[in-house]
Design an enzyme around this catalytic site. Sequence first.
Site, PDB file in Angstrom:
ATOM      1  N   HIS A 155       0.834  -1.199   0.000  1.00 24.76           N
ATOM      2  CA  HIS A 155       0.000   0.000   0.000  1.00 24.76           C
ATOM      3  C   HIS A 155       0.872   1.253   0.000  1.00 24.76           C
ATOM      4  O   HIS A 155       2.083   1.195   0.216  1.00 24.76           O
ATOM      5  CB  HIS A 155      -0.926   0.027   1.226  1.00 24.76           C
ATOM      6  CG  HIS A 155      -2.110  -0.877   1.095  1.00 24.76           C
ATOM      7  ND1 HIS A 155      -2.058  -2.220   1.384  1.00 24.76           N
ATOM      8  CD2 HIS A 155      -3.385  -0.628   0.689  1.00 24.76           C
ATOM      9  CE1 HIS A 155      -3.253  -2.764   1.171  1.00 24.76           C
ATOM     10  NE2 HIS A 155      -4.074  -1.816   0.752  1.00 24.76           N
ATOM     11  N   LYS A 159      -0.588   4.782   4.591  1.00 20.53           N
ATOM     12  CA  LYS A 159      -1.431   3.822   5.319  1.00 20.53           C
ATOM     13  C   LYS A 159      -0.842   3.578   6.702  1.00 20.53           C
ATOM     14  O   LYS A 159       0.357   3.346   6.849  1.00 20.53           O
ATOM     15  CB  LYS A 159      -1.544   2.509   4.544  1.00 20.53           C
ATOM     16  CG  LYS A 159      -2.547   1.543   5.158  1.00 20.53           C
ATOM     17  CD  LYS A 159      -2.881   0.408   4.214  1.00 20.53           C
ATOM     18  CE  LYS A 159      -3.877  -0.572   4.826  1.00 20.53           C
ATOM     19  NZ  LYS A 159      -5.163   0.065   5.177  1.00 20.53           N
TER      20      LYS A 159
END
Length: 267
Positions: A155, A159
């Site tokens: 990600h 995040k």
Amino acid sequence: MTHRIAIAGSSGRMGRTLIEAVLAADDCRLAAALDQPDSPALGQDAGAFLGQASGVAIGADVEAGLTQAQYLIDFTRPEGTLAHLLACRARGVKAVIGTTGFSEAQKAQIAEIARDIAIVMAPNMSVGVNVVLKLLDMAARALDQGYDIEIIEAHHRHKVDAPSGTALKMGEVVAAALGRDLKQCAVYGREGVTGERDPSTIGFATVRGGDIVGDHTVLFAGTGERIEITHKSSSRATYAQGSLRAVRFLAGRSTGLYGMDDVLGMA
């Protein structure tokens, strides 16, 4: 039927994607755009980033924002989401929750709230990811002997939780198909002399960097072959469209806690 929707975290990346999807949907109307009290976007038109006027100003008053809404879509943080859900329960507003990182106690609280309002909660609202979960259940049952299982996810740098909620859900699905408890068999990191791999474990590897929207691969590694089931997101739009499908699903429900498998008729 027009669905009146409030969006939490309206000035964030996912919030803006949700607003764009709502404004583009013929059967949806933006009822409120909510953000934190210290957000520099407060007071701005929620559609300003698109160069269009939505007629809805971004505000921080959740109570007022929910007054005209039938649904709340929330992809924020666990503590904020829980506070929003309590406000939804007080007003009979249904909710679609894409927030991840909840503790077991927080999940129990959400289940309690769902006795009074209808909620769809999923670690990933993508239709494709939820199809992959079904494929993983099938694969794990067939590959229950002689295959080591590893879950790799990547990600963007912003995040804050790891592994991702989607990766954990994938692990839960695989573990359940194998008759295991993920809490007992998950390995979240390896370093140094770890010894030979325990075949009963499910490993997780996490990558964070750049602007990766979300990549997930479940690897079944056997002798002489590897099976990889992969999902890659190139846009947050897939999460937004899945969220609107969840809203439409909730239109016929008054209470209960549902997942995307319910929304897609795969439960």
